[in-house]
Motif scaffolding. Structure first.
Motif, PDB file in Angstrom:
ATOM      1  N   PRO A  28       0.839  -1.203   0.000  1.00 17.80           N
ATOM      2  CA  PRO A  28       0.000   0.000   0.000  1.00 17.80           C
ATOM      3  C   PRO A  28       0.877   1.257   0.000  1.00 17.80           C
ATOM      4  N   LEU A  29       0.570   2.183  -0.894  1.00 18.05           N
ATOM      5  CA  LEU A  29       1.308   3.431  -0.929  1.00 18.05           C
ATOM      6  C   LEU A  29       0.684   4.509  -0.054  1.00 18.05           C
ATOM      7  N   LEU A  30      -0.603   4.356   0.260  1.00 18.90           N
ATOM      8  CA  LEU A  30      -1.307   5.384   1.026  1.00 18.90           C
ATOM      9  C   LEU A  30      -2.355   4.739   1.916  1.00 18.90           C
ATOM     10  N   GLN A  31      -2.382   5.143   3.182  1.00 16.96           N
ATOM     11  CA  GLN A  31      -3.460   4.731   4.086  1.00 16.96           C
ATOM     12  C   GLN A  31      -3.833   5.914   4.978  1.00 16.96           C
ATOM     13  N   LEU A  32      -5.152   6.080   5.187  1.00 20.51           N
ATOM     14  CA  LEU A  32      -5.652   7.103   6.095  1.00 20.51           C
ATOM     15  C   LEU A  32      -6.581   6.447   7.104  1.00 20.51           C
ATOM     16  N   VAL A  33      -6.400   6.760   8.357  1.00 24.29           N
ATOM     17  CA  VAL A  33      -7.225   6.189   9.426  1.00 24.29           C
ATOM     18  C   VAL A  33      -7.730   7.334  10.296  1.00 24.29           C
ATOM     19  N   TRP A  34      -9.063   7.401  10.464  1.00 25.02           N
ATOM     20  CA  TRP A  34      -9.664   8.414  11.325  1.00 25.02           C
ATOM     21  C   TRP A  34      -9.868   7.813  12.708  1.00 25.02           C
ATOM     22  N   LEU A  35      -9.272   8.422  13.728  1.00 23.70           N
ATOM     23  CA  LEU A  35      -9.394   7.983  15.115  1.00 23.70           C
ATOM     24  C   LEU A  35     -10.344   8.941  15.822  1.00 23.70           C
ATOM     25  N   ASP A  36     -11.586   8.489  16.007  1.00 20.37           N
ATOM     26  CA  ASP A  36     -12.635   9.346  16.561  1.00 20.37           C
ATOM     27  C   ASP A  36     -12.544   9.346  18.080  1.00 20.37           C
ATOM     28  N   ALA A  37     -12.301  10.514  18.655  1.00 15.79           N
ATOM     29  CA  ALA A  37     -12.181  10.638  20.106  1.00 15.79           C
ATOM     30  C   ALA A  37     -13.483  11.064  20.766  1.00 15.79           C
ATOM     31  N   GLY A  38     -14.584  11.084  20.009  1.00 14.92           N
ATOM     32  CA  GLY A  38     -15.864  11.468  20.579  1.00 14.92           C
ATOM     33  C   GLY A  38     -16.166  12.938  20.365  1.00 14.92           C
ATOM     34  N   PRO A  39     -17.366  13.377  20.747  1.00 20.16           N
ATOM     35  CA  PRO A  39     -17.797  14.754  20.456  1.00 20.16           C
ATOM     36  C   PRO A  39     -17.083  15.819  21.279  1.00 20.16           C
ATOM     37  N   ALA A  40     -16.467  15.432  22.412  1.00 21.28           N
ATOM     38  CA  ALA A  40     -15.888  16.441  23.297  1.00 21.28           C
ATOM     39  C   ALA A  40     -14.398  16.676  23.050  1.00 21.28           C
ATOM     40  N   ARG A  41     -13.775  15.796  22.299  1.00 20.81           N
ATOM     41  CA  ARG A  41     -12.327  15.936  22.087  1.00 20.81           C
ATOM     42  C   ARG A  41     -11.995  15.852  20.606  1.00 20.81           C
ATOM     43  N   PRO A  42     -10.954  16.556  20.171  1.00 21.64           N
ATOM     44  CA  PRO A  42     -10.556  16.453  18.761  1.00 21.64           C
ATOM     45  C   PRO A  42     -10.006  15.064  18.453  1.00 21.64           C
ATOM     46  N   GLY A  43     -10.336  14.579  17.280  1.00 20.59           N
ATOM     47  CA  GLY A  43      -9.825  13.283  16.874  1.00 20.59           C
ATOM     48  C   GLY A  43      -8.470  13.396  16.217  1.00 20.59           C
ATOM     49  N   ARG A  44      -8.026  12.267  15.674  1.00 18.58           N
ATOM     50  CA  ARG A  44      -6.740  12.227  14.987  1.00 18.58           C
ATOM     51  C   ARG A  44      -6.950  11.632  13.604  1.00 18.58           C
ATOM     52  N   LEU A  45      -6.330  12.259  12.606  1.00 16.67           N
ATOM     53  CA  LEU A  45      -6.300  11.674  11.280  1.00 16.67           C
ATOM     54  C   LEU A  45      -4.875  11.197  11.031  1.00 16.67           C
ATOM     55  N   LEU A  46      -4.711   9.894  10.934  1.00 16.41           N
ATOM     56  CA  LEU A  46      -3.403   9.303  10.663  1.00 16.41           C
ATOM     57  C   LEU A  46      -3.232   9.172   9.155  1.00 16.41           C
ATOM     58  N   VAL A  47      -2.199   9.818   8.631  1.00 14.69           N
ATOM     59  CA  VAL A  47      -1.900   9.770   7.201  1.00 14.69           C
ATOM     60  C   VAL A  47      -0.546   9.080   7.038  1.00 14.69           C
ATOM     61  N   VAL A  48      -0.558   7.930   6.390  1.00  8.15           N
ATOM     62  CA  VAL A  48       0.677   7.172   6.167  1.00  8.15           C
ATOM     63  C   VAL A  48       0.881   7.048   4.664  1.00  8.15           C
ATOM     64  N   VAL A  49       1.994   7.593   4.177  1.00  4.29           N
ATOM     65  CA  VAL A  49       2.293   7.554   2.751  1.00  4.29           C
ATOM     66  C   VAL A  49       3.702   7.001   2.576  1.00  4.29           C
ATOM     67  N   SER A  50       3.854   6.082   1.653  1.00  4.19           N
ATOM     68  CA  SER A  50       5.175   5.513   1.388  1.00  4.19           C
ATOM     69  C   SER A  50       6.111   6.570   0.837  1.00  4.19           C
ATOM     70  N   HIS A  51       7.383   6.466   1.258  1.00  3.98           N
ATOM     71  CA  HIS A  51       8.399   7.393   0.755  1.00  3.98           C
ATOM     72  C   HIS A  51       8.591   7.240  -0.757  1.00  3.98           C
ATOM     73  N   LEU A  52       8.125   6.152  -1.329  1.00  2.00           N
ATOM     74  CA  LEU A  52       8.222   5.984  -2.781  1.00  2.00           C
ATOM     75  C   LEU A  52       7.469   7.075  -3.533  1.00  2.00           C
ATOM     76  N   VAL A  53       6.443   7.644  -2.910  1.00  2.00           N
ATOM     77  CA  VAL A  53       5.589   8.589  -3.633  1.00  2.00           C
ATOM     78  C   VAL A  53       5.542   9.986  -3.013  1.00  2.00           C
ATOM     79  N   VAL A  54       6.214  10.202  -1.886  1.00  2.00           N
ATOM     80  CA  VAL A  54       6.245  11.551  -1.293  1.00  2.00           C
ATOM     81  C   VAL A  54       7.638  11.831  -0.736  1.00  2.00           C
TER      82      VAL A  54
END
Length: 384
Positions: A1-27
């Motif tokens: 996989p060259l690209l994966q995105l995972v949304w980590l939902d922390a609920g309505p009261a806290r900001p979540g995290r967006l994990l962006v993983v990209v292979s060095h082959l393409v960035v």
């Protein structure tokens, strides 16, 4: 996989995290500065029910790759092979007792340590020092590294040679072909090329103190680096994309040391895009490096550095990686500290009045020598 995105939902009261993983082959590092603002713009457009309208890409990675293949065979470019062969053909006295072994010295066995400089040193390193000498940050960092290596050689009985041969990695976005625009091109751009720099003889105590000879050393190194055409882009082209010159360069030795300055990156809590405070760099972020543990190390010792723009000010961060069969951790840490001492010395030198000045490469339309330039600058100061 060259690209994966995972949304980590922390609920309505806290900001979540967006994990962006990209292979060095393409960035590469510059690609993140393109991708993240585009991501924010697309998100905001989607929230308003509109399609994302991103700025166009001037030159595609595919087209750029095709242009490089043609450039590598151009006669004027191929003629550069003599420059690179001569540079690598000069004897490079060993820094260690042994030599790099591709079977023994691998990524999985490598050791590393990370050191950083505080904002009060990093800020002038990025601003006043290079500005005073009409130079770049890389010029300052490499001058300090050459001084540190020369002192390390002297202290450890490795000779009194002041010249340093090393591989330098660059961003590779040199627009050496007319009509290209890489400002919004995402991909892995890089250039790796050898340099031989010599800051000249210097008493270490003067370097640490910021004495006037430091200015001469920086000017000398700056000019030596400017002699390499197109910031070294031609070496990789001739080594990998031209079969005739590639064979000649492949037979030459590889420098013992590798260096890379990646530039500036935001630290945790910094806004990804100015004016969008809801998007900030997470505390877990990092430019992670992954490789097959069996991969052979390219150099016995490597320095990868970057600047983290923290809320309290920028900090230079340096990761030293070495082959433990060649280098001890104690020796690497001593060398790393000497490099930082030389950087501090250059900062002290830059703080003093009357320091800095131009060099011949600043005036490409004339044939002024360094002596001529310094006489003109002295006359101008007196008149002023």
């Amino acid at each position: 996989p060259l690209l994966q995105l995972v949304w980590l939902d922390a609920g309505p009261a806290r900001p979540g995290r967006l994990l962006v993983v990209v292979s060095h082959l393409v960035v590469d590092g510059v690609s993140w500065r393109i991708l993240l603002p585009d991501l924010v713009a697309a998100w905001e457009a989607a929230g308003l029910g509109r399609p994302a309208r991103l700025d166009p890409v001037g030159t595609s990675l595919r087209h750029w790759s095709q242009l490089l293949a043609v450039e590598a065979r151009r006669p004027a470019r191929a003629a550069e092979v003599t420059l690179w062969a001569d540079l690598l053909g000069v004897a490079d006295p060993p820094l260690t007792a042994g030599r790099l072994d591709p079977v023994r010295d691998t990524v999985g066995r490598a050791r590393e340590c990370t050191l950083s400089l505080p904002p009060e040193v990093t800020t002038p390193l990025l601003t006043t020092v290079p500005a005073a000498f009409h130079a770049g940050v890389n010029d300052v960092l490499l001058t300090a590294l050459a001084l540190a290596i020369a002192e390390w050689r002297r202290r450890h009985g490795r000779g009194r040679q002041t010249a340093l041969l090393m591989d330098v990695e660059g961003h590779g976005r040199e627009e050496i072909v007319d009509g290209v625009d890489l400002s919004r091109t995402v991909g892995w751009f890089t250039s790796l090329y050898p340099v031989r720099i010599d800051p000249g003889p210097l008493v270490w105590a003067e370097a640490v103190d910021g004495g006037p000879v430091l200015g001469q050393a920086l000017k000398r190194v700056k000019e030596q680096l400017r002699l390499l055409p197109d910031h070294g882009m031609g070496f990789g082209l001739l080594r990998h994309l031209n079969p005739e010159t590639g064979q000649r360069l492949a037979r030459l030795p590889v420098p013992q040391l590798g260096f890379n300055y990646l530039g500036r990156f935001p630290s945790a809590g910094t806004a990804v895009v100015p004016g969008s405070p809801e998007w900030t760099v997470a505390s877990e972020t990092g430019l992670l490096s992954g490789a097959d543990p069996a991969t052979a190390l390219a150099h016995g010792l490597e320095v990868n550095s970057m600047v983290r723009d923290a809320p309290g000010g920028p900090r230079l961060e340096a990761v030293w990686t070495w082959a433990p069969a060649l280098w001890s951790e104690q020796h690497v840490r001593v060398l790393a500290e000497q490099w930082f001492q030389a950087i501090r010395g250059l900062v002290r030198h830059g703080d003093r009045s009357g320091t800095g000045g131009h060099t011949p490469s600043d005036f490409p339309l004339t044939e002024l020598s360094q002596h001529d330039i310094e006489q003109l600058e002295a006359a101008w100061r007196i008149q002023k």
